[in-house]
Design a protein around this motif. Structure first.
Motif, short mmCIF file in Angstrom:
data_model
loop_
_atom_site.label_atom_id
_atom_site.label_comp_id
_atom_site.label_asym_id
_atom_site.label_seq_id
_atom_site.Cartn_x
_atom_site.Cartn_y
_atom_site.Cartn_z
N PRO A 275 0.82 -1.31 0.01
CA PRO A 275 -0.18 0.04 0.14
C PRO A 275 0.89 1.09 -0.01
O PRO A 275 0.54 2.29 -0.70
N GLN A 276 1.90 1.11 0.72
CA GLN A 276 2.86 2.64 0.71
C GLN A 276 3.32 2.84 -0.73
O GLN A 276 3.43 3.80 -1.15
N ALA A 320 10.97 4.29 -8.43
CA ALA A 320 11.28 5.20 -7.20
C ALA A 320 10.33 4.40 -5.94
O ALA A 320 11.00 4.47 -4.94
N ALA A 321 8.98 3.98 -6.17
CA ALA A 321 8.54 3.42 -5.13
C ALA A 321 9.32 2.25 -4.55
O ALA A 321 9.27 1.71 -3.39
N LEU A 322 9.94 1.32 -5.60
CA LEU A 322 10.59 0.25 -4.87
C LEU A 322 11.92 0.46 -4.47
O LEU A 322 12.42 -0.11 -3.54
N GLU A 323 12.80 1.50 -4.76
CA GLU A 323 13.72 2.19 -4.21
C GLU A 323 13.51 2.53 -2.55
O GLU A 323 14.27 2.14 -1.80
N GLU A 324 12.41 3.26 -2.55
CA GLU A 324 11.86 3.60 -1.12
C GLU A 324 11.78 2.35 -0.11
O GLU A 324 12.20 2.21 0.78
N PHE A 325 11.24 1.16 -0.82
CA PHE A 325 10.86 0.14 -0.16
C PHE A 325 12.29 -0.65 0.23
O PHE A 325 12.41 -1.02 1.47
N CYS A 326 13.05 -0.73 -0.74
CA CYS A 326 14.33 -1.46 -0.66
C CYS A 326 15.02 -0.49 0.59
O CYS A 326 16.12 -1.13 1.27
N GLY A 327 14.94 0.78 0.60
CA GLY A 327 15.70 1.57 1.38
C GLY A 327 15.42 1.33 2.89
O GLY A 327 16.15 1.27 3.83
N TYR A 328 14.30 1.09 3.12
CA TYR A 328 13.57 0.57 4.66
C TYR A 328 14.22 -0.79 4.84
O TYR A 328 14.69 -0.83 5.92
N LEU A 329 13.96 -1.73 3.96
CA LEU A 329 14.58 -2.87 4.30
C LEU A 329 15.94 -3.00 4.25
O LEU A 329 16.44 -3.78 5.38
N ALA A 330 16.65 -2.24 3.80
CA ALA A 330 18.32 -2.08 3.83
C ALA A 330 18.69 -1.93 5.35
O ALA A 330 19.51 -2.50 5.86
N TYR A 331 17.92 -1.03 6.06
CA TYR A 331 18.04 -0.65 7.46
C TYR A 331 18.07 -1.95 8.29
O TYR A 331 19.00 -2.33 9.31
N ALA A 332 16.96 -2.57 8.16
CA ALA A 332 16.72 -4.02 8.96
C ALA A 332 17.77 -4.85 8.69
O ALA A 332 18.43 -5.57 9.52
N VAL A 333 18.16 -5.16 7.41
CA VAL A 333 19.10 -6.12 6.86
C VAL A 333 20.53 -5.62 7.38
O VAL A 333 21.20 -6.49 7.99
N ALA A 334 20.77 -4.51 7.57
CA ALA A 334 22.20 -4.15 7.69
C ALA A 334 22.29 -4.45 9.23
O ALA A 334 23.37 -4.62 9.52
N ALA A 335 21.11 -4.07 9.87
CA ALA A 335 21.47 -4.50 11.46
C ALA A 335 21.69 -5.79 11.76
O ALA A 335 22.60 -6.18 12.84
N ASN A 336 21.11 -6.79 10.77
CA ASN A 336 21.36 -8.32 10.91
C ASN A 336 22.82 -8.48 10.60
O ASN A 336 23.47 -9.35 11.34
#
Ligand SMILES: [Zn+2]
Length: 422
Positions: A275-276, A320-336
């Motif tokens: 939805p986002q 652009a929408a997918l880039e935003e999605f992957c940007g958020y996902l990257a924060y969580a993955v980077a923590a892992n």
């Protein structure tokens, strides 16, 4: 539910060792195509004679057969004999429970799918109606296949308690919760049944049957309606104390963020969701008048599949929408990655186009927010099917580590001597 106790004895007598070697041989034959006896002996480090005896046992047990390799063009000389799973060897039932539909398959120990049923599952059903659909699909497949079925692996949306076999309280799951899935499947089929989180199943599929057989450490990310993570660490699936690991979608990326239905605040899935992405595309579409995306039925109808396909075709709003999605996902993955020191990420999702834009975007975003710079992001060869194939792997793993009894019987010619190992 049934969870066979793992072999945790410290010692091993001669019979234990023989069973362990048999399991090792069967595993290599099931997971590697075109193995000869000689090559197998080199891989497992046993003598050709020892391998020959173990292979003979597996042939006598109806699990393995030998066949000639197909003739190469113009080559009519002697062809090598290779080992493979016997055509009548026992198979495994795999089930995938997810929002929208169920999938039920029968597959051999090597993960080759023999039969498959996809069953739409919409809201308005209660727990018993849902179970009737799932078990009815099992019955239908069973009538098509004469082979013995060893056990049932069930991969499911989370959260699940894999240890007790209960599907807990998945969000947006039609009001159905606390389903004793493994127990009900076991009662109906008369077979051992094992429940596993869908993303953990995806990781297991990659490790057993996919491109990561020789990778010791990696994260499998499954993107569907939510985002799940499965972890292979030191060569084995990491499943936590009760199989509830992998809820990466409910790790916080903003501790000042809104409250999530899981109780946490600022969860990844509150920011990275379809939805986002639709809202972002709606905002951007007026800027890209030549875009073909409105032809898909309006941006409020777009699915994950539509958006990924459009992005792979270089539609700017989708990118652009997918880039935003992957940007958020990257924060969580980077923590892992920072916690576990991993360098390989495998992403599984449905897609009908090639292009790899999700992997490219995710790789660059992770590199930008992690101190680990040599990160590889790969697309799962199973696409969106990794959790379904993983439901087979979660049973095969138990066969190969001897916690399921397939290999504990002696071959037919030794009938009468069989008994439980001391
Ligand atoms: Zn949450």
């Amino acid at each position: 539910m049934t969870v066979s106790q793992p072999h945790n004895k410290a010692g091993a007598n001669i019979r234990d060792l023989k069973q362990q070697n048999r399991a090792l041989i069967l595993k290599h034959i099931a997971l590697t195509r075109g193995l000869s006896r000689g090559k197998l002996a080199r891989i497992v480090g046993l003598s050709k004679m020892a391998v020959g005896n173990l292979v003979s046992d597996l042939i006598a047990m109806g699990l393995v057969e030998e066949c000639e390799t197909p003739a190469a063009n113009g080559n009519y000389g002697r062809r090598p004999i290779i080992l493979q799973l016997a055509a009548a060897s026992p198979c495994i039932c795999g089930m995938l429970v997810k929002r929208g539909f169920f999938q039920v398959i029968l597959a051999d120990l090597g993960g080759a799918v023999l039969h498959r049923r996809d069953i739409p599952f919409e809201g308005g059903m209660d727990q018993e109606q849902m179970l009737a659909l799932l078990l009815g699909a099992y019955d239908a497949l069973r009538r098509e296949e004469p082979r013995r079925v060893l056990a049932v692996g069930i991969a499911s949306v989370g959260p699940v308690d894999a240890a007790s076999g209960v599907l807990l309280t998945p969000p947006s799951f039609y009001g159905i919760s606390n389903v004793p899935l493994a127990q009900r499947v076991q009662e109906h089929t008369g077979l051992p049944a094992f429940l596993i989180h869908d993303a953990s199943a995806g990781a297991l599929a990659e490790k057993f049957y996919g491109g990561q057989k020789s990778t010791d450490n990696f994260i499998y990310l499954h993107i569907m309606n939510g985002i799940g993570g499965g972890y292979v660490l030191d060569g084995r699936l990491y499943d936590g104390d009760s199989g509830q690991s992998g809820e990466i979608g409910h790790t916080s990326i903003n501790f000042m963020g809104p409250r999530c239905s899981c109780g946490n605040v600022g969860c990844l899935e509150l920011y990275a969701n379809v939805p986002q992405m639709r809202r972002r595309i709606t905002e951007l579409l007026p800027l890209y008048r030549s875009s073909a995306m409105p032809a898909l039925g309006g941006s409020d109808q777009l699915t994950w599949l539509d958006i990924v396909d459009a992005a792979n075709h270089k539609e700017a709003a989708a990118v652009a929408a997918l880039e935003e999605f992957c940007g958020y996902l990257a924060y969580a993955v980077a923590a892992n990655i920072n916690l576990l020191d991993l360098s390989c990420i495998v992403v599984g999702y449905e897609s009908s186009s090639r292009g790899g834009i999700v992997e490219k975007l995710l790789q660059s975003k992770i590199a930008a927010c992690s101190r680990h710079k040599n990160i590889t992001v790969l697309h799962s060869g199973f696409g969106g099917d990794a959790p379904l194939i993983g439901s087979i792997a979660c049973v095969a793993q138990r066969v190969f580590d001897l916690s399921l009894p397939l290999l504990l019987d002696e071959p037919a010619q030794k009938e009468g001597q069989a008994g439980h190992a001391q």
